[in-house]
Motif scaffolding. Structure first.
Motif, PDB file in Angstrom:
ATOM      1  N   GLU A  83      -9.067   3.139  -2.846  1.00 57.99           N
ATOM      2  CA  GLU A  83      -9.240   4.327  -3.693  1.00 57.99           C
ATOM      3  C   GLU A  83      -7.929   4.603  -4.424  1.00 57.99           C
ATOM      4  O   GLU A  83      -6.873   4.714  -3.795  1.00 57.99           O
ATOM      5  CB  GLU A  83      -9.630   5.536  -2.848  1.00 57.99           C
ATOM      6  CG  GLU A  83     -10.141   6.715  -3.658  1.00 57.99           C
ATOM      7  CD  GLU A  83     -11.530   6.484  -4.247  1.00 57.99           C
ATOM      8  OE1 GLU A  83     -11.771   6.966  -5.366  1.00 57.99           O
ATOM      9  OE2 GLU A  83     -12.351   5.810  -3.587  1.00 57.99           O
ATOM     10  N   HIS A  85      -5.967   7.213  -6.921  1.00 55.43           N
ATOM     11  CA  HIS A  85      -6.032   8.630  -7.270  1.00 55.43           C
ATOM     12  C   HIS A  85      -5.035   8.957  -8.380  1.00 55.43           C
ATOM     13  O   HIS A  85      -3.886   8.499  -8.350  1.00 55.43           O
ATOM     14  CB  HIS A  85      -5.702   9.503  -6.051  1.00 55.43           C
ATOM     15  CG  HIS A  85      -6.507   9.176  -4.837  1.00 55.43           C
ATOM     16  ND1 HIS A  85      -7.700   9.802  -4.540  1.00 55.43           N
ATOM     17  CD2 HIS A  85      -6.298   8.285  -3.828  1.00 55.43           C
ATOM     18  CE1 HIS A  85      -8.181   9.317  -3.399  1.00 55.43           C
ATOM     19  NE2 HIS A  85      -7.345   8.387  -2.964  1.00 55.43           N
ATOM     20  N   SER A 107      -9.353   1.409  -9.365  1.00 56.53           N
ATOM     21  CA  SER A 107      -9.803   1.213  -7.974  1.00 56.53           C
ATOM     22  C   SER A 107     -10.606  -0.072  -7.836  1.00 56.53           C
ATOM     23  O   SER A 107     -10.361  -0.893  -6.940  1.00 56.53           O
ATOM     24  CB  SER A 107     -10.657   2.400  -7.515  1.00 56.53           C
ATOM     25  OG  SER A 107      -9.912   3.578  -7.427  1.00 56.53           O
ATOM     26  N   TYR A 137      -8.494   1.777   5.212  1.00 54.96           N
ATOM     27  CA  TYR A 137      -8.573   2.664   4.049  1.00 54.96           C
ATOM     28  C   TYR A 137      -7.252   2.574   3.287  1.00 54.96           C
ATOM     29  O   TYR A 137      -6.215   2.983   3.805  1.00 54.96           O
ATOM     30  CB  TYR A 137      -8.811   4.107   4.482  1.00 54.96           C
ATOM     31  CG  TYR A 137     -10.181   4.396   5.038  1.00 54.96           C
ATOM     32  CD1 TYR A 137     -11.273   4.602   4.192  1.00 54.96           C
ATOM     33  CD2 TYR A 137     -10.393   4.467   6.412  1.00 54.96           C
ATOM     34  CE1 TYR A 137     -12.533   4.863   4.707  1.00 54.96           C
ATOM     35  CE2 TYR A 137     -11.654   4.740   6.928  1.00 54.96           C
ATOM     36  CZ  TYR A 137     -12.715   4.934   6.072  1.00 54.96           C
ATOM     37  OH  TYR A 137     -13.961   5.199   6.576  1.00 54.96           O
ATOM     38  N   ASP A 139      -5.324   4.041   0.216  1.00 53.08           N
ATOM     39  CA  ASP A 139      -5.276   5.103  -0.788  1.00 53.08           C
ATOM     40  C   ASP A 139      -3.975   4.990  -1.565  1.00 53.08           C
ATOM     41  O   ASP A 139      -2.889   4.921  -0.971  1.00 53.08           O
ATOM     42  CB  ASP A 139      -5.362   6.483  -0.132  1.00 53.08           C
ATOM     43  CG  ASP A 139      -6.760   6.804   0.358  1.00 53.08           C
ATOM     44  OD1 ASP A 139      -7.624   7.071  -0.490  1.00 53.08           O
ATOM     45  OD2 ASP A 139      -6.989   6.772   1.584  1.00 53.08           O
TER      46      ASP A 139
END
Length: 290
Positions: A83, A85, A107, A137, A139
Motif C-alpha cells: 500500500e 500512501h 501501489s 504488510y 506500507d
C-alpha cells in the motif's frame, strides 16, 4: 521581469532556456540524479523499515508481519500486501479527504515489480505448511513529493525488506500459532522458529524514471519538471542487469534510441543504488555493535 516570476508564468520557456545550455533549473546535468540516502530501522514498531530521501522526495517504508492461514493453492507460501500512501502533507496538490490519483497506480506497480523480480521467495514466509505463514504488510508513506515517486518508493521498499527480521513464533496448546515478543517465555512455548532471521533476497530491483522532452532525456525529474514535461519512461532493472519492466507514461511516442538510452542510464543508476543500500546496511551494523 524577476526570475521567479518568469519561472512561474512561463515554466516551459524557463526550462528550455536551461536545457539549451545542457543544464537544469536545479543546476544538475541532464543525466545527473539527485543525492540519495537510506536510513534503516526508522520505525521501531515495525519488523523492517527504512527512511529514504531522493533529493527532496522523502519516503518512509515499514513492513509488519502477521500470522495467517495460507491459501489452498499455495499451502507452503506466505503473501505480501503493498500500500502506497500520499497524505496531504506530501504535496499541495493532494487535498485532505481526497485520495491522490497516483497512489493506487504506484501501489500496483510496486507490487508487480516486487513479485515479478524474484526478490522475495514467498516460500520463506511459510511457517507450517498448510497451516500458518507470514502475511507481510508493506506500507509506504510519501512525506514529500518532489518527483520520481516510484523510484523513491521502490528503494524504500527494498530497504525495508533488507532490514526485516522475522519474529519468534510459537504454537499454543490449542494449536494456535502466535508471535512471541523479545525473550518472552523462552521456556514456556514450543517455537516454530528458534531465532529471528532475515529473509534471503533474490535479484533486487532498482528503477530510474526519465523525462523525455524533444530529443533530451532528463534523469530523475523533479516535480517541477514533471509538471511541464508530458513523456516519462521508468525502467526497472535487477541486480543482474536484467530488465524487469519498462513503463512509459503519457506524451508522444518515444523512439527506440531514447528507450535504449533510458535503459543504459537505469543500469548505471542500479550500481549507485546498490552502493547506497550496502552502505546503509554497514552503517546499521556499526551502530548495533557500538
Amino acid at each position: 521581469m524577476e526570475v521567479e516570476a518568469y519561472r512561474r508564468l512561463f515554466p516551459l520557456a524557463f526550462l528550455e532556456r536551461h536545457l539549451g545550455q545542457s543544464i537544469r533549473p536545479d543546476a544538475r546535468r541532464l543525466s545527473q540524479v539527485r543525492e540519495t540516502t537510506v536510513a534503516l530501522g526508522a520505525v521501531s514498531t515495525a519488523h523492517g523499515s527504512a527512511l529514504v530521501r531522493l533529493g527532496d522526495t522523502t519516503m518512509i517504508a515499514a513492513v509488519k508481519l502477521e500470522v495467517m492461514s495460507p491459501t489452498a493453492e499455495s499451502p507452503d507460501e506466505g503473501s505480501v500486501a503493498v500500500e502506497f500512501h500520499m497524505p496531504p502533507i506530501c504535496s499541495p496538490l493532494v487535498r485532505p479527504g481526497r485520495p491522490a490519483d497516483a497512489a493506487p497506480v504506484i501501489s500496483k506497480a510496486l507490487e508487480d515489480v516486487l513479485m515479478s523480480s524474484g526478490m522475495l521467495n514467498l516460500k520463506e514466509l511459510c511457517l507450517i505448511s498448510g497451516k500458518a505463514s507470514w502475511l507481510a504488510y508493506l506500507d509506504i508513506y510519501c512525506l514529500n513529493a518532489d518527483g520520481s515517486l516510484f523510484d523513491a518508493a521502490l528503494i524504500s521498499a527494498v530497504a525495508a525488506f533488507t532490514h526485516l527480521e522475522t519474529p519468534l513464533v510459537s504454537v499454543g496448546d490449542d494449536g494456535r500459532v502466535f508471535t512471541v515478543g523479545g525473550n518472552e517465555g523462552k521456556t514456556k512455548f514450543e517455537f516454530v522458529n528458534r531465532e529471528k532471521r532475515k529473509l534471503t533476497l533474490g535479484d533486487i530491483p532498482f528503477s530510474l524514471t526519465c523525462a523525455l522532452h524533444k530529443d533530451i532525456i532528463l534523469a530523475d525529474p523533479t516535480s517541477e519538471e514533471e509538471s511541464i514535461i508530458e513523456t516519462y519512461v521508468t525502467v526497472v532493472v535487477d541486480s543482474s542487469d536484467r530488465i524487469v519492466s519498462i513503463q512509459k507514461l503519457g506524451g508522444s511516442v518515444a523512439s527506440m534510441a531514447a528507450i535504449k538510452d533510458c535503459i543504459s542510464l537505469a543500469k548505471e543508476r542500479r550500481h549507485q543504488l546498490r552502493d547506497v543500500l550496502t552502505n546503509s546496511v554497514e552503517a546499521m551494523e556499526v551502530d548495533q555493535t557500538e
